[in-house]
Design an enzyme around this catalytic site. Structure first.
Site, PDB file in Angstrom:
ATOM      1  N   CYS A 265       1.451  13.101   1.165  1.00  0.00           N
ATOM      2  CA  CYS A 265       1.269  12.841   2.601  1.00  0.00           C
ATOM      3  C   CYS A 265       0.189  11.779   2.772  1.00  0.00           C
ATOM      4  CB  CYS A 265       0.887  14.127   3.332  1.00  0.00           C
ATOM      5  SG  CYS A 265       0.649  13.847   5.104  1.00  0.00           S
TER       6      CYS A 265
ATOM      7  N   ASN B  27       7.411  11.828  -2.057  1.00  0.00           N
ATOM      8  CA  ASN B  27       8.313  12.540  -1.147  1.00  0.00           C
ATOM      9  C   ASN B  27       9.426  11.582  -0.737  1.00  0.00           C
ATOM     10  OD1 ASN B  27       6.726  10.834   0.409  1.00  0.00           O
ATOM     11  ND2 ASN B  27       6.468  12.278   2.090  1.00  0.00           N
TER      12      ASN B  27
ATOM     13  N   HIS C 112      12.345   9.369   1.287  1.00  0.00           N
ATOM     14  CA  HIS C 112      12.458   8.636   2.558  1.00  0.00           C
ATOM     15  C   HIS C 112      13.788   7.901   2.647  1.00  0.00           C
ATOM     16  CE1 HIS C 112       8.253   9.223   3.792  1.00  0.00           C
ATOM     17  NE2 HIS C 112       8.036   9.276   2.497  1.00  0.00           N
TER      18      HIS C 112
ATOM     19  N   GLU D  13      10.182  13.319  10.626  1.00  0.00           N
ATOM     20  CA  GLU D  13       9.700  13.811   9.340  1.00  0.00           C
ATOM     21  C   GLU D  13      10.426  15.083   8.892  1.00  0.00           C
ATOM     22  OE1 GLU D  13       5.702  14.142   8.181  1.00  0.00           O
ATOM     23  OE2 GLU D  13       5.009  12.490   9.442  1.00  0.00           O
TER      24      GLU D  13
ATOM     25  N   CYS E 296       3.448   8.229   9.956  1.00  0.00           N
ATOM     26  CA  CYS E 296       3.795   8.768   8.639  1.00  0.00           C
ATOM     27  C   CYS E 296       3.353   7.743   7.597  1.00  0.00           C
ATOM     28  CB  CYS E 296       5.303   9.015   8.544  1.00  0.00           C
ATOM     29  SG  CYS E 296       5.833   9.680   6.955  1.00  0.00           S
TER      30      CYS E 296
ATOM     31  N   GLY F  99       5.877   7.185   4.922  1.00  0.00           N
ATOM     32  CA  GLY F  99       7.006   6.502   5.568  1.00  0.00           C
ATOM     33  C   GLY F  99       6.733   5.028   5.776  1.00  0.00           C
TER      34      GLY F  99
END
Ligand SMILES: N[C@H](CCC[C@H](N)C(=O)O)C(=O)O
Length: 277
Positions: free
Chosen positions: A71, A161, A163, A212, A221, A224
């Protein structure tokens, strides 16, 4: 339980330090405490823990109780927390995350408090099966995806993570609420996915709005924004350094050609500290 409410460009978190490991009920706690009516209200619950490979360790639980591998906005908040609260006096530290291992973080301070943070977000992962998607390809760039009879083209990037980056004419006014959840849970994405809708403004500037995974529409984000610049370079739309303008503000992203690492620079803010009754 003592906590500190923090945010990165309005992507907000409940930050808890002092635990030796993630509490067994962290998922339930996240759902309860992130609730904006019956709890404190936040996009996620963040624990600062000891690390054997870095100065600190961060674990982040989305407001739906799912744990994320990484994050960007939260790691900047953790960096601010540990410096401002005196857990470190160094302005270059390392923070371990589930998805990217030990990451170097540079703190820019003013009046003894952290204002801006530059994070080495590591190397993007582009292999389709590793993002993960169900597509067995070295890269997934401008790939068709159909939801409810509408076909989009997406580019898949993992920053630890997952995307899904989609280019639209007007990201600022795009119907995030309709298409975000459908794409987040699309069968192409075995672990669901964060969805970024992007409008390129110039070779060094994009607008981006995000739906999200596990949190829904957030104001910003960090991972992101990193995925947005990586995708935009792969699609030949921007240079390797670009400002990503989110609803909550701007992040400066650089996908460094020499080390293949993505660097994210942006603010972090503390709102208040409290004690849970
Ligand atoms: N919802 C994300 C985690 C938070 C990422 C975002 N808040 C950021 O700043 O990178 C996921 O499940 O992958």
């Amino acid at each position: 339980m003592n906590f500190t409410k923090m945010h990165g460009l309005g992507n907000d978190f409940i930050v808890v330090a002092g635990e030796k490991e993630l509490p067994a009920n962290a998922a339930e706690l996240a759902v309860q405490l992130c609730n904006r009516f019956f709890g404190i209200g936040a996009d996620g619950l963040v624990y600062i823990l000891p690390s054997e490979v870095a100065d600190f360790r961060m674990r982040i639980i989305n407001s739906d109780g799912s744990e994320a591998e990484q994050c960007g906005n939260a790691i900047r908040c953790v960096a601010k927390y540990v410096y401002d609260k005196g857990l470190t006096d160094r302005t270059t530290i390392t923070i371990e995350t589930l998805g990217a291992g030990a990451q170097e973080v540079q703190l820019q301070t003013e009046g003894g408090k952290v204002q801006t943070v530059r994070v080495d977000m590591g190397e993007p992962v582009l292999n389709g099966l590793q993002v993960p998607t169900t597509i067995d390809a070295e890269q997934v760039v401008s790939h068709p995806i159909e939801v409810d009879g509408k076909t989009f083209e997406f580019t898949a990037v993992s920053m630890g993570n997952p995307h899904c980056v989609i280019y639209v004419d007007d990201a600022v006014n795009f119907d995030l609420e309709t298409w975000g959840p459908k794409l987040e849970t699309h069968p192409l994405f075995p672990r669901k996915i964060n969805v970024e809708f992007v409008t390129v403004k110039s070779r060094n500037h994009t607008d981006m709005r995000v739906w999200e995974r596990g949190a829904g529409p957030t104001l910003a984000c960090g991972t992101g924004a990193c995925a947005t610049v990586v995708s935009s370079v792969l699609n030949g739309l921007t240079d390797r350094t670009a400002t990503v303008s989110l609803k909550g503000g701007d992040l400066l992203i650089e996908w460094n050609e020499s080390d293949n690492h993505v660097y994210m620079t942006g603010p972090a803010a503390e709102v208040y500290s409290g004690t849970l009754s």
